[in-house]
Write a protein that holds these residues in place. Structure first.
Motif, PDB file in Angstrom:
ATOM      1  N   SER A 141      48.917  14.638  11.937  1.00 63.57           N
ATOM      2  CA  SER A 141      49.214  15.977  12.445  1.00 63.57           C
ATOM      3  C   SER A 141      48.039  16.913  12.173  1.00 63.57           C
ATOM      4  N   TYR A 142      47.437  16.783  10.990  1.00 58.82           N
ATOM      5  CA  TYR A 142      46.252  17.592  10.654  1.00 58.82           C
ATOM      6  C   TYR A 142      45.137  17.345  11.664  1.00 58.82           C
ATOM      7  N   LEU A 143      44.899  16.066  11.965  1.00 60.61           N
ATOM      8  CA  LEU A 143      43.828  15.739  12.903  1.00 60.61           C
ATOM      9  C   LEU A 143      44.127  16.286  14.291  1.00 60.61           C
ATOM     10  N   LEU A 144      45.406  16.251  14.665  1.00 63.26           N
ATOM     11  CA  LEU A 144      45.752  16.692  16.015  1.00 63.26           C
ATOM     12  C   LEU A 144      45.716  18.213  16.139  1.00 63.26           C
ATOM     13  N   GLY A 146      43.848  20.158  14.468  1.00 64.29           N
ATOM     14  CA  GLY A 146      42.450  20.559  14.444  1.00 64.29           C
ATOM     15  C   GLY A 146      41.627  19.866  15.513  1.00 64.29           C
ATOM     16  N   PHE A 147      42.283  19.407  16.578  1.00 61.45           N
ATOM     17  CA  PHE A 147      41.550  18.637  17.593  1.00 61.45           C
ATOM     18  C   PHE A 147      40.430  19.468  18.205  1.00 61.45           C
ATOM     19  N   ASN A 148      40.691  20.757  18.459  1.00 60.30           N
ATOM     20  CA  ASN A 148      39.615  21.628  18.954  1.00 60.30           C
ATOM     21  C   ASN A 148      38.819  22.114  17.758  1.00 60.30           C
ATOM     22  N   GLN A 149      38.049  21.195  17.171  1.00 61.16           N
ATOM     23  CA  GLN A 149      37.495  21.516  15.863  1.00 61.16           C
ATOM     24  C   GLN A 149      36.402  22.563  15.932  1.00 61.16           C
ATOM     25  N   ASP A 150      35.959  22.930  17.134  1.00 61.74           N
ATOM     26  CA  ASP A 150      34.927  23.958  17.210  1.00 61.74           C
ATOM     27  C   ASP A 150      35.519  25.354  17.046  1.00 61.74           C
ATOM     28  N   LYS A 151      36.865  25.459  17.081  1.00 61.43           N
ATOM     29  CA  LYS A 151      37.488  26.777  16.897  1.00 61.43           C
ATOM     30  C   LYS A 151      37.890  26.943  15.442  1.00 61.43           C
ATOM     31  N   GLU A 152      37.518  28.105  14.881  1.00 62.68           N
ATOM     32  CA  GLU A 152      37.821  28.313  13.470  1.00 62.68           C
ATOM     33  C   GLU A 152      39.329  28.378  13.234  1.00 62.68           C
ATOM     34  N   LYS A 153      40.034  29.030  14.167  1.00 62.88           N
ATOM     35  CA  LYS A 153      41.472  29.206  13.984  1.00 62.88           C
ATOM     36  C   LYS A 153      42.162  27.844  13.963  1.00 62.88           C
ATOM     37  N   SER A 154      41.675  26.960  14.823  1.00 62.90           N
ATOM     38  CA  SER A 154      42.207  25.604  14.873  1.00 62.90           C
ATOM     39  C   SER A 154      42.071  24.920  13.524  1.00 62.90           C
ATOM     40  N   ARG A 155      40.872  25.037  12.964  1.00 65.21           N
ATOM     41  CA  ARG A 155      40.631  24.351  11.691  1.00 65.21           C
ATOM     42  C   ARG A 155      41.499  24.925  10.590  1.00 65.21           C
ATOM     43  N   ASN A 156      41.590  26.282  10.561  1.00 62.99           N
ATOM     44  CA  ASN A 156      42.404  26.901   9.511  1.00 62.99           C
ATOM     45  C   ASN A 156      43.862  26.497   9.626  1.00 62.99           C
ATOM     46  N   SER A 157      44.369  26.501  10.867  1.00 64.44           N
ATOM     47  CA  SER A 157      45.768  26.142  11.060  1.00 64.44           C
ATOM     48  C   SER A 157      46.009  24.707  10.635  1.00 64.44           C
ATOM     49  N   ALA A 158      45.068  23.832  10.986  1.00 68.29           N
ATOM     50  CA  ALA A 158      45.229  22.424  10.628  1.00 68.29           C
ATOM     51  C   ALA A 158      45.267  22.274   9.115  1.00 68.29           C
ATOM     52  N   LEU A 159      44.354  22.993   8.455  1.00 67.19           N
ATOM     53  CA  LEU A 159      44.306  22.893   6.994  1.00 67.19           C
ATOM     54  C   LEU A 159      45.593  23.431   6.381  1.00 67.19           C
ATOM     55  N   GLN A 160      46.079  24.543   6.960  1.00 64.52           N
ATOM     56  CA  GLN A 160      47.311  25.130   6.437  1.00 64.52           C
ATOM     57  C   GLN A 160      48.470  24.151   6.565  1.00 64.52           C
ATOM     58  N   ALA A 161      48.585  23.546   7.752  1.00 68.24           N
ATOM     59  CA  ALA A 161      49.666  22.581   7.952  1.00 68.24           C
ATOM     60  C   ALA A 161      49.535  21.438   6.967  1.00 68.24           C
ATOM     61  N   LEU A 162      48.295  20.983   6.769  1.00 65.98           N
ATOM     62  CA  LEU A 162      48.097  19.843   5.873  1.00 65.98           C
ATOM     63  C   LEU A 162      48.442  20.218   4.437  1.00 65.98           C
ATOM     64  N   GLN A 221      61.233  24.814   7.050  1.00 66.05           N
ATOM     65  CA  GLN A 221      62.335  25.672   6.653  1.00 66.05           C
ATOM     66  C   GLN A 221      61.797  26.846   5.836  1.00 66.05           C
ATOM     67  N   PHE A 222      62.519  27.975   5.908  1.00 63.95           N
ATOM     68  CA  PHE A 222      62.138  29.131   5.106  1.00 63.95           C
ATOM     69  C   PHE A 222      62.063  28.724   3.636  1.00 63.95           C
ATOM     70  N   PRO A 223      61.089  29.103   2.836  1.00 67.93           N
ATOM     71  CA  PRO A 223      59.963  29.978   3.153  1.00 67.93           C
ATOM     72  C   PRO A 223      58.677  29.228   3.543  1.00 67.93           C
ATOM     73  N   PHE A 224      58.815  28.001   4.052  1.00 64.77           N
ATOM     74  CA  PHE A 224      57.608  27.260   4.423  1.00 64.77           C
ATOM     75  C   PHE A 224      57.433  27.211   5.937  1.00 64.77           C
ATOM     76  N   HIS A 225      58.145  28.118   6.644  1.00 65.13           N
ATOM     77  CA  HIS A 225      58.167  28.020   8.100  1.00 65.13           C
ATOM     78  C   HIS A 225      56.847  28.422   8.734  1.00 65.13           C
ATOM     79  N   PHE A 226      55.981  29.124   7.970  1.00 61.31           N
ATOM     80  CA  PHE A 226      54.853  29.812   8.611  1.00 61.31           C
ATOM     81  C   PHE A 226      53.818  28.878   9.206  1.00 61.31           C
ATOM     82  N   TRP A 227      53.789  27.612   8.738  1.00 65.90           N
ATOM     83  CA  TRP A 227      52.725  26.755   9.265  1.00 65.90           C
ATOM     84  C   TRP A 227      52.996  26.323  10.694  1.00 65.90           C
ATOM     85  N   LEU A 228      54.279  26.288  11.082  1.00 66.64           N
ATOM     86  CA  LEU A 228      54.598  25.732  12.401  1.00 66.64           C
ATOM     87  C   LEU A 228      54.048  26.580  13.555  1.00 66.64           C
TER      88      LEU A 228
END
Lengths: 771, 120
Positions: A141-144, A146-162, A221-228
């Motif tokens: 899921s982390y790899l997917l 962050g698939f658009n790895q040239d975008k910073e937001k993508s990378r941050n979101s991937a890291l957050q999810a991971l 689930q709350f309070p970990f819902h924010f990564w989705l």
């Protein structure tokens, strides 16, 4: 089953190669894999629907009772069919969505890897293998994301999810091990029969807390819902597949799977109902605050996951029935809507709800899929979603102290679902508009077929619930309840309370839709609240970690040799003092004073020489004098060796000392004047430390010498060096015979040092080179 | 002598540590050499002293006769001295190179590669 998993992994890693060979046709083998597993599972289904539980065992680490154990019952079958069936469609869809993308092969690698891991997770019959596959889904899921790895937001979101799911995974591992200890087995089928033992075990509560942490992070689930919602940075096929239909349901799957083992206690029920309820309401509330199609879908997904957890928490037969039905219905319509959103994004270049309108003319098939899925989501009559909604209401209205609260939760989310469904299907596609949003390219079959198929499945299941679906869901519910279920699914239950409530939901949902704009205008007022939200907390923690780590590294790795040495010496002194302080041997000098009388004159002279040399060394300002003094100390040591029966050592010491002095003089004669770089403030500290160190070393020698040394080695070498090695000088024999390899190592060290010296001497730096 | 040597070794350790803690590269080398010397003596004394008798088997004997010195610490010492020499010569050449390249013999001027940039 093992072969299916193995094939999945193999094909996953072959994907980039296949992409190079087949070009865009890579989607054929990639889609064929889930399709064939799907068909294979269907051939197994008659046995499972007949009540069998299929198992398959491959020894992995038998000594640890960890085996590659596969286990197929109703619940696994439901999930596995969902994963592979949906997977087939997603593979096709991804081929269209990322057509011409240079990294399509890599994308298929990640996606197939995920699919296989997810399949392994639901088929695993050993809780350790569950954990392994669970982590694999997090990583893919982390790899997917962050698939658009040239975008910073993508990378941050991937890291957050991971990070969030990875932390949960860690908790899960602890929980599973505790569960295995409590139940005395890591095998699922055995654990399922030992529910009473586990629930009454002392480890039940810690295991429960850890397992719930794992499940809640995974299922957002709350309070970990924010990564989705942040994970929506992923390409749309990923959002549809991982973050609505399969991976986020892994937590729900785990809870459902473990219900017979862990469920039924007060802690279990109240926690699940509370967390699930809060998540449901929060997700629904936040869904109304966004205009991005994918964000809205993400929040309604959170809400739906909350409902599933709540139902699992209630734990009665009707609740379980509602849970499995709603799970299937949700996967079908939410997956479709995600795919539809992807189509719209792909074709128009925007996902903003306020800019999209009147697309039914230009994207006819997509519009049909959206309509079908929307009606299922809203719970309109002939659709499968309707059955799901009815059952949810019935289950929450069961006798229970919280019936009204539970009902309010599901009713509220139902209302928002209706509003979202209207906005997404009617608002985007069918609302009449004078200026429909222009398309950048026409609708493509690969993009509209998968959602149409999924949405029609929702309609077919709704119209013919008795065929295949009912027996499957019955077995799935049985897996959670442990008792055979005999419910029948039907569209029409007559004029019941639930029907009336359904109608009311739709009406109120329409009202919400009409006033959605006004709700949106409140959005900015909540901004201050978000500052205290878990998402912000996550950011602060992450930032704090980074700053803290930098500070700690800067403190302990400050680059000053002195502080390292001070730390090392202080630690050593403290350890020695600690060891001697309590119960250590005491020094008894009194009865050894007579040894002083054996002191000979030349020995005294030697000692005085060393001490006075050291005094001169500290007083000396000249480099040459210092070197000469070092020579004196070295020669004194050599004399000592001679006096105490070590002529070889003495010879070596003399030779080395001479060489050192020569090298010193040869090399260092061109250095600048011998400046004394003082550090007055710290000098006393260093003097104190040095004196303490010397005193400790002296003390250690005195203590050690109080006890006799019984060296077997000495006797051995004394006996054997002539008879075995034919040498009379025992020290030499040890060096060149008994321990010859050590000597070889020593020579190598010297050679390396010599090479280093050569390199440094030969190195001629050009002007402008960085030193 | 057995009673005095531990004190001598302690003094050597103190002096060498104090030299090592200096900022001057040259003093650091002196300290290192002294430290090695002290450590060797430490090993030697811990392995017990035998006055007279070397660890050599007499020509008319097949086995060593007591009193003879323990050969094991001596073998260790030989290795230690030689390796210590390798380190010393390497350090001496290093200090010369460092002075040629950086123009300083102050250790505190040479802590930059290790330091984490705090302001970025």
């Amino acid at each position: 089953m093992f072969l299916a998993i193995l094939a999945g992994f193999l094909l996953a890693f072959a994907a980039p190669l296949l992409h190079r060979w087949l070009g865009k046709w890579v989607l054929v083998p990639m889609a064929l894999l889930p399709l064939s597993i799907f068909v294979y599972l269907l051939t197994l289904s008659p046995a499972v629907l007949g009540g069998d539980k299929l198992g398959e065992l491959h020894a992995w680490a038998p000594s640890l009772n960890i085996n590659l154990h596969f286990f197929l019952d109703g619940l696994s079958l439901l999930f596995a069919l969902l994963i592979t069936g949906f997977g087939t469609l997603i593979m096709l869809y991804a081929g269209g969505y990322l057509k011409g993308h240079p990294l399509l092969g890599r994308f298929y690698l990640y996606l197939t890897l995920f699919m296989t891991a997810m399949l392994g997770l639901v088929l695993a019959g050993n809780i350790i293998s569950i954990f392994v596959f669970w982590e694999l889904t997090s990583i893919s899921s982390y790899l997917l994301i962050g698939f658009n790895q040239d975008k910073e937001k993508s990378r941050n979101s991937a890291l957050q999810a991971l990070l969030v799911t990875g932390l949960g995974g860690m908790a899960l591992m602890g929980g599973l091990i505790l569960l295995g200890m409590a139940g005395g087995s890591y095998t699922l089928s055995e654990l399922l029969e030992r529910g009473d033992v586990v629930r009454n075990h002392g480890l039940y509560l810690p295991a429960l807390v850890l397992l719930l942490l794992g499940a809640f992070t995974k299922s957002a689930q709350f309070p970990f819902h924010f990564w989705l919602p942040n994970a929506m940075e992923a390409p749309t096929p990923v959002s549809a597949y991982l973050h609505s239909a399969t991976m986020v349901k892994a937590g729900v799957y785990l809870l459902a799977r473990l219900t017979p083992v862990m469920g039924g206690t007060d802690e279990w029920q109240y926690t699940l109902m509370m967390v699930g309820g809060i998540t449901t309401v929060l997700g629904a509330l936040l869904a109304t605050q966004h205009v991005d199609l994918k964000a809205i879908l993400a929040y309604t997904t959170i809400s739906a996951l909350g409902l599933l957890v709540t139902m699992t928490g209630i734990g009665t037969a009707p609740a379980m029935e509602a849970m499995v039905v709603f799970l299937l219905a949700h996967a079908l319509y939410k997956g479709t809507l995600f795919l539809v959103a992807g189509n719209v994004d792909h074709a128009t270049g925007t996902r903003d709800l306020t800019q999209l309108t009147g697309l039914s003319g230009s994207m006819r098939y997509t519009a049909v899929a959206a309509l079908l899925a929307g009606m299922s989501m809203a719970g309109i009559l002939p659709f499968f979603g309707f059955i799901g909604k009815e059952l949810l209401y019935e289950a929450s209205l069961q006798e229970s102290p919280f019936r009204w609260m539970l009902f309010a939760v599901s009713f509220f989310s139902g209302m928002v679902f209706v509003a979202v469904a209207i906005a997404l299907s009617y608002g985007v596609f069918w609302r009449r508009s004078t200026s429909p949003t222009p398309l950048q390219h026409p609708d493509k079959p690969l993009l509209y077929l998968p959602p149409v198929v999924l949405a029609s499945a929702g309609l077919v299941f709704g119209l013919l619930p008795g065929f295949f679906v009912t027996p499957l869901l019955r077995r799935a519910a049985e897996s959670m309840l442990g008792v055979e279920q005999v419910f029948e699914l039907a569209l029409w239950h007559g004029f019941t309370l639930a029907l009336g409530l359904s109608v009311l939901t739709v009406l109120l949902g329409y009202v919400v839709y009409r006033y959605a704009n006004r709700l949106l205008s409140y959005a900015s007022r909540f901004n201050r609240l978000y500052l205290f939200g878990p998402a912000n907390l996550y950011q602060l923690t992450l930032k704090g970690f980074l700053i803290g780590a930098t500070k700690i590294t800067a403190t302990i790795q400050n680059g000053y040799l002195r502080s390292y040495i001070v730390a090392i010496v202080t630690a050593q002194i403290s350890l020695v003092i600690l060891a001697l302080w309590d119960g250590g041997p005491r020094l008894e000098l009194g009865n050894r004073l007579h040894e002083l009388s054996q002191l000979r004159l030349y020995e005294v002279v030697l000692l005085l020489m060393v001490v006075s040399a050291l005094i001169f060394l500290f007083k000396s300002q000249s480099r040459l004098t210092s070197i000469a003094i070092m020579g004196i100390v070295g020669y004194s040591a050599a004399l000592l060796y001679i006096l105490f029966g070590a002529p070889d050592v003495a010879a070596t010491q003399l030779l080395i000392e001479t060489l050192t002095v020569v090298i010193f003089v040869l090399i260092l004669h061109k250095l600048p004047a011998f400046k004394y770089l003082s550090h007055a403030s710290e000098r006393y500290k260093y003097v104190l430390l040095s004196l303490t160190f010397g005193a400790v070393m002296t003390y250690v020698i005195l203590i050690v010498k109080q006890y006799p040394l019984d060296s077997e080695l000495k006797a051995y070498y004394g006996l054997n060096s002539y008879l075995l090695a034919h040498g009379r000088n025992i020290v030499n024999v040890i060096l060149v015979d008994f321990r010859a390899f050590d000597t070889l190592g020593e020579i190598v060290v010297l050679a390396v040092a010599a090479i280093g010296i050569m390199a440094m001497l030969k190195l001629r730096m050009q002007k402008g080179d960085k030193p | 002598m057995e009673l005095i040597l531990p004190f001598i070794i302690g003094i050597l350790f103190s002096a060498s540590l104090y030299l090592i803690l200096h900022r001057h590269f040259f003093k650091l080398i002196l300290g290192l050499i002294l430290f090695g010397l002290a450590t060797n003596l430490f090993l030697f004394v811990i392995g017990r002293l035998t006055r007279g008798g070397s660890a050599i088997i007499e020509p008319d004997e097949n086995v060593a006769v007591e009193p003879f010195a323990d050969p094991v610490p001596q073998a260790l010492l030989l290795t230690a001295i030689v390796i210590g020499f390798g380190i010393q010569s390497f350090t001496i050449v290093l200090i010369k190179r460092v002075y040629q390249s950086f123009g300083t013999t102050d250790l505190d001027d040479m802590n930059t590669t290790d330091q984490i940039e705090e302001n970025h």
